[in-house]
Design a protein around this motif. Sequence first.
Motif, PDB file in Angstrom:
ATOM      1  N   PRO A  53      54.127  53.682  69.356  1.00 39.74           N
ATOM      2  CA  PRO A  53      55.229  53.731  68.395  1.00 39.74           C
ATOM      3  C   PRO A  53      55.151  52.516  67.479  1.00 39.74           C
ATOM      4  N   LEU A  54      55.580  52.681  66.244  1.00 37.54           N
ATOM      5  CA  LEU A  54      55.474  51.592  65.292  1.00 37.54           C
ATOM      6  C   LEU A  54      56.437  50.453  65.576  1.00 37.54           C
ATOM      7  N   SER A  55      57.505  50.708  66.283  1.00 32.67           N
ATOM      8  CA  SER A  55      58.381  49.614  66.674  1.00 32.67           C
ATOM      9  C   SER A  55      58.916  49.884  68.072  1.00 32.67           C
ATOM     10  N   VAL A  56      59.127  48.833  68.795  1.00 36.28           N
ATOM     11  CA  VAL A  56      59.666  48.918  70.142  1.00 36.28           C
ATOM     12  C   VAL A  56      61.035  48.258  70.100  1.00 36.28           C
ATOM     13  N   GLN A  57      62.056  49.034  70.336  1.00 39.27           N
ATOM     14  CA  GLN A  57      63.416  48.521  70.263  1.00 39.27           C
ATOM     15  C   GLN A  57      63.895  48.129  71.653  1.00 39.27           C
ATOM     16  N   ALA A  58      64.528  46.992  71.738  1.00 40.23           N
ATOM     17  CA  ALA A  58      65.129  46.564  73.000  1.00 40.23           C
ATOM     18  C   ALA A  58      66.327  47.463  73.291  1.00 40.23           C
ATOM     19  N   MET A  59      66.501  47.805  74.562  1.00 41.91           N
ATOM     20  CA  MET A  59      67.651  48.614  74.956  1.00 41.91           C
ATOM     21  C   MET A  59      68.827  47.695  75.278  1.00 41.91           C
ATOM     22  N   SER A  60      70.016  48.188  75.057  1.00 43.94           N
ATOM     23  CA  SER A  60      71.208  47.439  75.451  1.00 43.94           C
ATOM     24  C   SER A  60      71.325  47.490  76.969  1.00 43.94           C
ATOM     25  N   ALA A  61      72.126  46.603  77.527  1.00 44.36           N
ATOM     26  CA  ALA A  61      72.327  46.569  78.974  1.00 44.36           C
ATOM     27  C   ALA A  61      72.864  47.910  79.474  1.00 44.36           C
ATOM     28  N   ASP A  62      73.812  48.476  78.750  1.00 46.74           N
ATOM     29  CA  ASP A  62      74.388  49.758  79.167  1.00 46.74           C
ATOM     30  C   ASP A  62      73.352  50.876  79.124  1.00 46.74           C
ATOM     31  N   GLU A  63      72.462  50.843  78.125  1.00 49.18           N
ATOM     32  CA  GLU A  63      71.403  51.857  78.056  1.00 49.18           C
ATOM     33  C   GLU A  63      70.457  51.736  79.246  1.00 49.18           C
ATOM     34  N   VAL A  64      70.092  50.518  79.601  1.00 50.95           N
ATOM     35  CA  VAL A  64      69.217  50.312  80.753  1.00 50.95           C
ATOM     36  C   VAL A  64      69.897  50.828  82.018  1.00 50.95           C
ATOM     37  N   VAL A  65      71.157  50.463  82.204  1.00 48.84           N
ATOM     38  CA  VAL A  65      71.890  50.912  83.394  1.00 48.84           C
ATOM     39  C   VAL A  65      71.941  52.431  83.443  1.00 48.84           C
ATOM     40  N   GLN A  66      72.313  53.061  82.336  1.00 47.80           N
ATOM     41  CA  GLN A  66      72.447  54.525  82.324  1.00 47.80           C
ATOM     42  C   GLN A  66      71.109  55.234  82.511  1.00 47.80           C
ATOM     43  N   LYS A  67      70.056  54.714  81.906  1.00 50.60           N
ATOM     44  CA  LYS A  67      68.755  55.388  81.974  1.00 50.60           C
ATOM     45  C   LYS A  67      67.976  55.074  83.245  1.00 50.60           C
ATOM     46  N   HIS A  68      68.210  53.901  83.834  1.00 47.61           N
ATOM     47  CA  HIS A  68      67.318  53.471  84.909  1.00 47.61           C
ATOM     48  C   HIS A  68      67.992  53.053  86.210  1.00 47.61           C
ATOM     49  N   CYS A  69      69.279  52.825  86.226  1.00 45.04           N
ATOM     50  CA  CYS A  69      69.933  52.301  87.430  1.00 45.04           C
ATOM     51  C   CYS A  69      70.874  53.310  88.079  1.00 45.04           C
ATOM     52  N   VAL A  70      71.597  54.040  87.259  1.00 38.92           N
ATOM     53  CA  VAL A  70      72.639  54.941  87.752  1.00 38.92           C
ATOM     54  C   VAL A  70      72.101  55.979  88.722  1.00 38.92           C
ATOM     55  N   ALA A  71      70.920  56.502  88.470  1.00 41.26           N
ATOM     56  CA  ALA A  71      70.389  57.582  89.307  1.00 41.26           C
ATOM     57  C   ALA A  71      70.407  57.212  90.792  1.00 41.26           C
ATOM     58  N   CYS A  72      70.039  55.998  91.128  1.00 41.33           N
ATOM     59  CA  CYS A  72      70.031  55.583  92.540  1.00 41.33           C
ATOM     60  C   CYS A  72      71.334  54.902  92.945  1.00 41.33           C
ATOM     61  N   HIS A  73      71.857  54.038  92.077  1.00 42.47           N
ATOM     62  CA  HIS A  73      73.033  53.252  92.459  1.00 42.47           C
ATOM     63  C   HIS A  73      74.339  54.047  92.433  1.00 42.47           C
ATOM     64  N   GLN A  74      74.400  55.152  91.714  1.00 39.06           N
ATOM     65  CA  GLN A  74      75.611  55.974  91.721  1.00 39.06           C
ATOM     66  C   GLN A  74      75.795  56.640  93.076  1.00 39.06           C
ATOM     67  N   ALA A  75      74.686  57.131  93.625  1.00 41.19           N
ATOM     68  CA  ALA A  75      74.745  57.862  94.893  1.00 41.19           C
ATOM     69  C   ALA A  75      74.340  57.011  96.097  1.00 41.19           C
ATOM     70  N   GLY A  76      73.799  55.826  95.853  1.00 34.26           N
ATOM     71  CA  GLY A  76      73.346  54.977  96.957  1.00 34.26           C
ATOM     72  C   GLY A  76      72.035  55.443  97.556  1.00 34.26           C
ATOM     73  N   LEU A  77      71.177  56.041  96.743  1.00 36.64           N
ATOM     74  CA  LEU A  77      69.898  56.550  97.244  1.00 36.64           C
ATOM     75  C   LEU A  77      68.991  55.426  97.720  1.00 36.64           C
ATOM     76  N   GLY A  78      68.270  55.689  98.789  1.00 36.95           N
ATOM     77  CA  GLY A  78      67.292  54.731  99.295  1.00 36.95           C
ATOM     78  C   GLY A  78      67.888  53.399  99.720  1.00 36.95           C
ATOM     79  N   GLY A  79      69.164  53.392 100.059  1.00 35.27           N
ATOM     80  CA  GLY A  79      69.807  52.155 100.476  1.00 35.27           C
ATOM     81  C   GLY A  79      70.332  51.303  99.329  1.00 35.27           C
ATOM     82  N   ALA A  80      70.271  51.816  98.116  1.00 36.08           N
ATOM     83  CA  ALA A  80      70.796  51.074  96.962  1.00 36.08           C
ATOM     84  C   ALA A  80      72.307  50.948  97.093  1.00 36.08           C
ATOM     85  N   PRO A  81      72.855  49.755  96.845  1.00 37.26           N
ATOM     86  CA  PRO A  81      74.318  49.629  96.906  1.00 37.26           C
ATOM     87  C   PRO A  81      74.958  50.477  95.800  1.00 37.26           C
TER      88      PRO A  81
END
Length: 137
Positions: A53-81
């Motif tokens: 891609p011609l530019s790489v944009q930094a994600m906001s903290a909320d975008e990172v959480v929603q795209k990469h953290c919620v899947a495990c931490h919402q349900a506590g998968l794999g021992g995630a708090p």
Amino acid sequence: MSKTDGSESSVFLSVPDQGHFHIEVVSCYQLTKWRSPMKPLLAITAATLLSLPLSVQAMSADEVVQKHCVACHQAGLGGAPKMDDKAAWAPRIATGVDAMTATVLAGKGAMPPKGTCGSCSKDEIRSAVEAMTAPLQ
């Protein structure tokens, strides 16, 4: 900066500046004019750069959480708090943001290094940790 010289173009990749890369194109004709044992490597590099891609944009903290953290931490998968479990987060929060960020960067248990955000920078990870833990403090 885009430079064109008639029908030929040049290749230029600048160092990232605030998440942006600058790429210019090199024509295959231009590459064939270079007399260097590195010519095949340069051609492959140029082709690879053109696929980025011609530019790489930094994600906001909320975008990172929603795209990469919620899947495990919402349900506590794999021992995630779970995201709303203050008791589970309390000992982690007590270690501080730097320690929690280091844990995410290194990975822990079922969580791979950088969680599921392999492209996230250390700053993006730290911001996501802060965003996830702020409501629990």
